[in-house]
Write a protein that holds these residues in place. Sequence first.
Motif, PDB file in Angstrom:
ATOM      1  N   ARG A 150      39.718  42.795  43.670  1.00 36.37           N
ATOM      2  CA  ARG A 150      40.273  43.782  43.454  1.00 36.37           C
ATOM      3  C   ARG A 150      41.578  44.764  43.871  1.00 36.37           C
ATOM      4  NH1 ARG A 150      34.308  47.002  44.719  1.00 36.37           N
ATOM      5  NH2 ARG A 150      35.123  45.952  47.047  1.00 36.37           N
ATOM      6  N   ARG A 178      39.833  52.134  39.750  1.00 35.40           N
ATOM      7  CA  ARG A 178      39.386  50.377  40.143  1.00 35.40           C
ATOM      8  C   ARG A 178      39.825  49.292  39.283  1.00 35.40           C
ATOM      9  NH1 ARG A 178      35.112  51.676  41.712  1.00 35.40           N
ATOM     10  NH2 ARG A 178      33.695  50.282  39.921  1.00 35.40           N
ATOM     11  N   VAL A 210      38.901  45.255  38.702  1.00 35.13           N
ATOM     12  CA  VAL A 210      37.735  43.911  39.103  1.00 35.13           C
ATOM     13  C   VAL A 210      38.551  43.038  38.176  1.00 35.13           C
ATOM     14  CG1 VAL A 210      35.623  43.763  39.712  1.00 35.13           C
ATOM     15  CG2 VAL A 210      36.292  46.001  39.482  1.00 35.13           C
ATOM     16  N   TYR A 252      30.221  43.886  35.588  1.00 32.91           N
ATOM     17  CA  TYR A 252      30.856  44.209  36.773  1.00 32.91           C
ATOM     18  C   TYR A 252      30.432  44.587  38.102  1.00 32.91           C
ATOM     19  CZ  TYR A 252      31.187  49.188  36.414  1.00 32.91           C
ATOM     20  OH  TYR A 252      30.830  50.445  36.639  1.00 32.91           O
ATOM     21  N   TRP A 285      29.127  41.605  40.224  1.00 37.52           N
ATOM     22  CA  TRP A 285      30.651  41.223  40.755  1.00 37.52           C
ATOM     23  C   TRP A 285      30.661  41.577  42.121  1.00 37.52           C
ATOM     24  CZ3 TRP A 285      33.658  41.379  35.563  1.00 37.52           C
ATOM     25  CH2 TRP A 285      32.894  39.905  34.755  1.00 37.52           C
ATOM     26  N   GLU A 286      30.852  43.133  42.210  1.00 37.74           N
ATOM     27  CA  GLU A 286      31.438  43.650  41.946  1.00 37.74           C
ATOM     28  C   GLU A 286      30.928  43.572  43.312  1.00 37.74           C
ATOM     29  OE1 GLU A 286      34.280  46.995  42.345  1.00 37.74           O
ATOM     30  OE2 GLU A 286      32.156  47.929  41.164  1.00 37.74           O
TER      31      GLU A 286
END
Length: 913
Positions: free
Chosen positions: A222, A239, A241, A442, A445-446
């Motif tokens: 990131r 941000r 990603v 996402y 994912w984070e």
Amino acid sequence: MESSRATSYIIVSPTGVTKRDPARRTWQENSVSFIPNYLLNMATMESSDSNSTAELMSRYVSSEPGYGVPKDGWRICLAHEFKEKRKPFQAKDVSFSNFVEHIGLGIRYLKWWYNKTQVEKKAPFIDMFRAQPLRQIYGAPLGGIGGGTITRGWRGEFCRWQLNPGMYHYKTVIANQFTVCLRRGGQTVYQQVLSLERPPTLQGWNWGYCGEYAFYHALYPRAWTVYHLPGQNVTLTCRQVSPVIPHDYQDSSLPVAVFVWDIENKNDYPLDVSIMFTLVNGSGHKDDKSGGHWNEPFHLEKDGESVSGVLLHHCTSVNPYTLCMAAREQSDREISHQTAFSPKGTCGALWSDLITDGRLDSPTGQCSSPPTQKGEKVAAALAAGCSVPAEGHSALEFSMAWDMPTVTFGSRERKHVRRYTRFFGAKADAAPTLSHYALTHYRQWERRIEEWQAPILQDSSLPSWYKSALFNELYFVADGGTVWTELPEDSDISRGLRSEDGGLPAQPAVIKEYGRFAYLEGQEYRMYNTYDVHFYASFALIMLWPKLALSLQYDIAGSVVSCDPTERLHLMSGRYSPVKTKNVVPHDIGDPDDEPWDHVNAYLIHDTADWKDLNLKFVLQVYRDYHLTQDTQYLQDMWPICQAVMESEMKFDTDGDGLIENSGYADQTYDGWTVTGPSAYCGGLWLASVCVMCKIARLVDNQAAFQRYRDILDRGSAAFDKLLWNGKYYNYDSSGRELSNSVMSDQCAGQWFLRASGLGNGEFQKICRALKSVFDLNVMSFAGGQMGAVNGMRPEGVPDRSSVQSDEVWIGVVYGLAATMIHEGMFEEGLRTAEGCYRTVWERLGMSFQTPEAYCEKGIYRSLAYMRPLSIWAMQLALDSSPLREQGEGTSGPESGPCSVDKSNQKLQIELL
């Protein structure tokens, strides 16, 4: 174990039991005296971290921290300028003595280069005449693993492209930008391209954002860019990603990235905010003007979630692809687009369209744009808008995807299907689905990325620079020209191998299930899976994506037992020899401008069939991988291959003393540094490999093999100490030449791998003394101890300048050396050693996300964006293996590790059971 063997480098306990000195203090007892000093040193390290970050951020004039930006990572003000400008290594940088020594190589290379570039019209696998200049601009790359990458620079440029696998071009596409529009009471009050550039084109746009009001923060996969808008009391945090997630073999393969724009309105009145994303159909390559490219809008609703955007179809004859820009729809968001515009001239119409009402006039009628004419470029724009309350926050979500499902390499002999097509299809129509999936997944994912990184980031015993280095160096797993493909049904990795020759299955289960994986030695050294370098880098794969590491090993094993008798000229020796000899490990599995996996050994400077380290590195990795995965089928499959390569290696023990000899040229990974006779590097790797063969023989219940290798190990260990140990370290080699007693930073590589494999445990003095000598000379006596470890140092404290490589610092070797020190309890020395490389590369020289193979103390670097620095993950393995860390007591330091204990009467012991 008999005391008469105390002088041996490696001694095997036949019982498999490590004897302990009852008088030796325990780890816990040692840690009592260590902790106060360690805490003091940690305070010093944190102060150093703060000072370095302050320098990179010195021009940031805002106090805004951004939205959700983490503490740890690499942070830089967008207005920062690096003072030192280095140049790539060139022929003029070779000393006169080395020039004379390699004049034959130079002439042969020139002839080969001319034929390759002018006759064959191909790119050389190493281009010594067109090295990449240092551009101090790169940020975290976009995209997952093996589907191609696009790099967005830390100032916001889309500036490095690798869509065709393994082939890079370095072009900033100036029209690829984000623009912000602020509106109050129905009137636009601010509109700005979020770029510092002032280009000669697109003059109708408002360029020249002041970089002193913004900073970039990277913690791969990131990154965050924080823009404080001067005079507006608004802060934007973009941000970025990418789905690079350990142990994930689906989402990690996706060619997508997400941009989340967090908007903080510090005013006492609401604002309407729009973000416009513009994107050219192409990558800045000349084929952008080849004609036939076209754009079309799309809308996709699935599972109650909707996304809208524009598809940019790039219709080249070879490896066509579709770029996709998309935004997530919600009830309080407005999505608009411009299907096509020309990215030349002033482009004032698009700017005026946005400034009028904060949205784009989405065209009606014909959905798609007409195909471009030859010489013409086309771009598209997508805008998302929302209302942000007074003193409030809101967010806008964009995605970028690229769908190139099938690829051909340079030879055009085969078609390869990328890994992600298993989940999204190979019909070249997946871009909308990919975008929808990214925008709706996402957050998952984070969460997984944060769960993976948190234990390290929250470990107060580790300095901030290390945390930044560990994760940011991982960029190369995705951006190393990486290709991840499905195994064709008709493939046979053993190339028709008979079972009695090796026993490899034609299609190993791990490759069938997880695909084929390859990454470059470097973006400038264009060879896939260069094995002598992968030895260092492999820690990242085996620790984070172990199935890919095993898949790669099966491919190498299949190449071992194959042969290619075609004679070709090798440029260093000027002699003809076969491309590939049977029962030796290949140098690489091919050039992406040729046909990887089918045509191996793109490297033709040396005949690597006579290299001393490749076979050994295969054996060491096999056992290391087994130790970390406990995959018994893998070990059984690899055992015959290990036997074959070790048998091939035996011929290098010309005098039968159990120790191999180097052949008087640069016959190992240091391919410009001559070595003669038994050597510290190859001799240590040999003994470690023989030790591992003893261990594997026990595991597969082959007593005869165990006894054979045990005998070799006993004799070789004695010879190694007799010929190379000088009381303080192991000499570079035993040739007796003037510089044979140089101190090599990598002399303990064999012990490093034993430690990483759960072996090499016990009490011993020579490894510790050697590491202490390396630290005192190669680290602290070089560049004031601020640049890592130089490869070769003379005992009098000056660099060994006998070759083009001995006076270089190899960042990946330094990280491996640091890992070795940590394994042996030299925690502070290990961190100090590695820190010098991070500070030099990331903070002083501006080589972010392009860590090179090498740099010298002054002036030059060599081979930007290189595989070997992934070895920093070996440091994490060493830290994870520390007994103190396992017991929750913090990290071991020099007063608590085995190297801190008096070992004048102790010896190295290896556990075999």
